[in-house]
Design a protein around this motif. Structure first.
Motif, short mmCIF file in Angstrom:
data_model
loop_
_atom_site.label_atom_id
_atom_site.label_comp_id
_atom_site.label_asym_id
_atom_site.label_seq_id
_atom_site.Cartn_x
_atom_site.Cartn_y
_atom_site.Cartn_z
N ALA A 138 0.84 -1.20 0.00
CA ALA A 138 0.00 0.00 0.00
C ALA A 138 0.87 1.25 0.00
O ALA A 138 0.60 2.21 -0.74
N LEU A 139 1.92 1.25 0.81
CA LEU A 139 2.82 2.42 0.85
C LEU A 139 3.57 2.57 -0.47
O LEU A 139 3.78 3.69 -0.95
N LEU A 140 4.00 1.46 -1.05
CA LEU A 140 4.70 1.52 -2.34
C LEU A 140 3.78 2.08 -3.43
O LEU A 140 4.22 2.90 -4.25
N LYS A 141 2.53 1.68 -3.42
CA LYS A 141 1.57 2.22 -4.40
C LYS A 141 1.33 3.70 -4.15
O LYS A 141 1.19 4.48 -5.11
N MET A 142 1.27 4.10 -2.88
CA MET A 142 1.09 5.52 -2.57
C MET A 142 2.28 6.32 -3.08
O MET A 142 2.11 7.42 -3.63
N LEU A 143 3.49 5.79 -2.90
CA LEU A 143 4.69 6.49 -3.38
C LEU A 143 4.64 6.64 -4.90
O LEU A 143 4.92 7.72 -5.44
N GLN A 144 4.28 5.58 -5.59
CA GLN A 144 4.16 5.66 -7.04
C GLN A 144 3.09 6.66 -7.45
O GLN A 144 3.26 7.40 -8.43
N SER A 145 2.00 6.70 -6.72
CA SER A 145 0.93 7.65 -7.02
C SER A 145 1.40 9.09 -6.86
O SER A 145 1.11 9.95 -7.70
N VAL A 146 2.14 9.37 -5.78
CA VAL A 146 2.67 10.72 -5.56
C VAL A 146 3.64 11.10 -6.68
O VAL A 146 3.61 12.21 -7.20
N HIS A 147 4.49 10.15 -7.06
CA HIS A 147 5.43 10.40 -8.15
C HIS A 147 4.67 10.71 -9.44
O HIS A 147 5.03 11.64 -10.18
N GLN A 148 3.62 9.95 -9.72
CA GLN A 148 2.84 10.18 -10.94
C GLN A 148 2.12 11.53 -10.87
O GLN A 148 2.00 12.22 -11.88
N GLN A 149 1.65 11.91 -9.69
CA GLN A 149 0.99 13.21 -9.54
C GLN A 149 1.97 14.35 -9.84
O GLN A 149 1.60 15.36 -10.45
N GLN A 150 3.22 14.20 -9.43
CA GLN A 150 4.23 15.22 -9.73
C GLN A 150 4.44 15.35 -11.23
O GLN A 150 4.48 16.46 -11.76
N ILE A 151 4.57 14.23 -11.90
CA ILE A 151 4.78 14.25 -13.36
C ILE A 151 3.57 14.88 -14.04
O ILE A 151 3.70 15.73 -14.93
N SER A 152 2.37 14.49 -13.62
CA SER A 152 1.15 15.05 -14.22
C SER A 152 1.05 16.55 -13.98
O SER A 152 0.64 17.31 -14.87
N LEU A 153 1.43 17.00 -12.77
CA LEU A 153 1.40 18.43 -12.45
C LEU A 153 2.32 19.21 -13.38
O LEU A 153 1.92 20.22 -13.95
N ILE A 154 3.53 18.72 -13.55
CA ILE A 154 4.49 19.41 -14.42
C ILE A 154 3.97 19.46 -15.85
O ILE A 154 4.05 20.49 -16.52
N GLU A 155 3.42 18.37 -16.34
CA GLU A 155 2.91 18.34 -17.72
C GLU A 155 1.71 19.26 -17.89
O GLU A 155 1.61 19.98 -18.88
N ARG A 156 0.78 19.24 -16.93
CA ARG A 156 -0.42 20.09 -17.05
C ARG A 156 -0.08 21.56 -16.97
O ARG A 156 -0.65 22.39 -17.70
N VAL A 157 0.85 21.92 -16.10
CA VAL A 157 1.20 23.34 -15.90
C VAL A 157 1.88 23.90 -17.14
O VAL A 157 1.72 25.08 -17.46
#
Length: 165
Positions: A138-157
């Protein structure tokens, strides 16, 4: 009828028999059919032998391949702290490449770096929790999710305004 008369009639009938007796029906079709059946059974046998040979070669190749992979040092599965470090390193590389690629584009918002820093803090908190339980999925999936959110944020901005509907 006595024995002598019987033998006399038998000899007369034998002399009257045509020496070149013809068969009542055509025999060659049956002979050809029997020969072709033998040929077919030999072909089937050779095809079965070919299949058996192929299966044997495939089995040997599979065993060899499995043996080679089991001895290969590159197939080491990462777990625990090594996995977390590897995920973080890959994410940092991806994030830095994306930032370099998009550095000449103007951002659509002003506070995107603050949001990125908040996501970094969340990732650090998850990494601290993973130090106590490194194989927690669960923690590993959360870490991957946070990493993906960062990438998505950079791309959207950094995406152009005209691409939004």
């Amino acid at each position: 009828m006595n024995n002598a008369e019987f033998e006399k009639k038998l000899v007369e009938q034998i002399k009257g028999i045509n020496k070149e007796k013809q068969p009542e029906r055509e025999l060659w079709t049956g002979i050809e059919l029997a020969i072709s059946r033998d040929d077919l059974s030999q072909e089937k046998q050779s095809a079965n032998d070919g299949r058996k040979t192929f299966l044997a070669v495939a089995a040997v190749a599979l065993v060899s391949l499995l043996g080679w992979f089991s001895m290969s040092p590159q197939l080491v599965l990462l777990t625990g702290d090594d996995l977390v470090a590897s995920l973080s390193q890959q994410h940092e590389l991806q994030k830095n490449e994306l930032l370099v690629k998009l550095q000449n584009q103007t951002a659509l918002t002003e506070n995107w770096q603050d949001q990125l820093a908040e996501l970094d803090d969340a990732a650090d908190a998850i990494k601290k929790a993973l130090q106590n339980d490194p194989n927690n999925m669960a923690l590993l999936k959360m870490l991957q999710s946070v990493h993906q959110q960062q990438i998505s944020l950079i791309e959207r901005v950094h995406s152009p305004k005209w691409s939004h509907i």
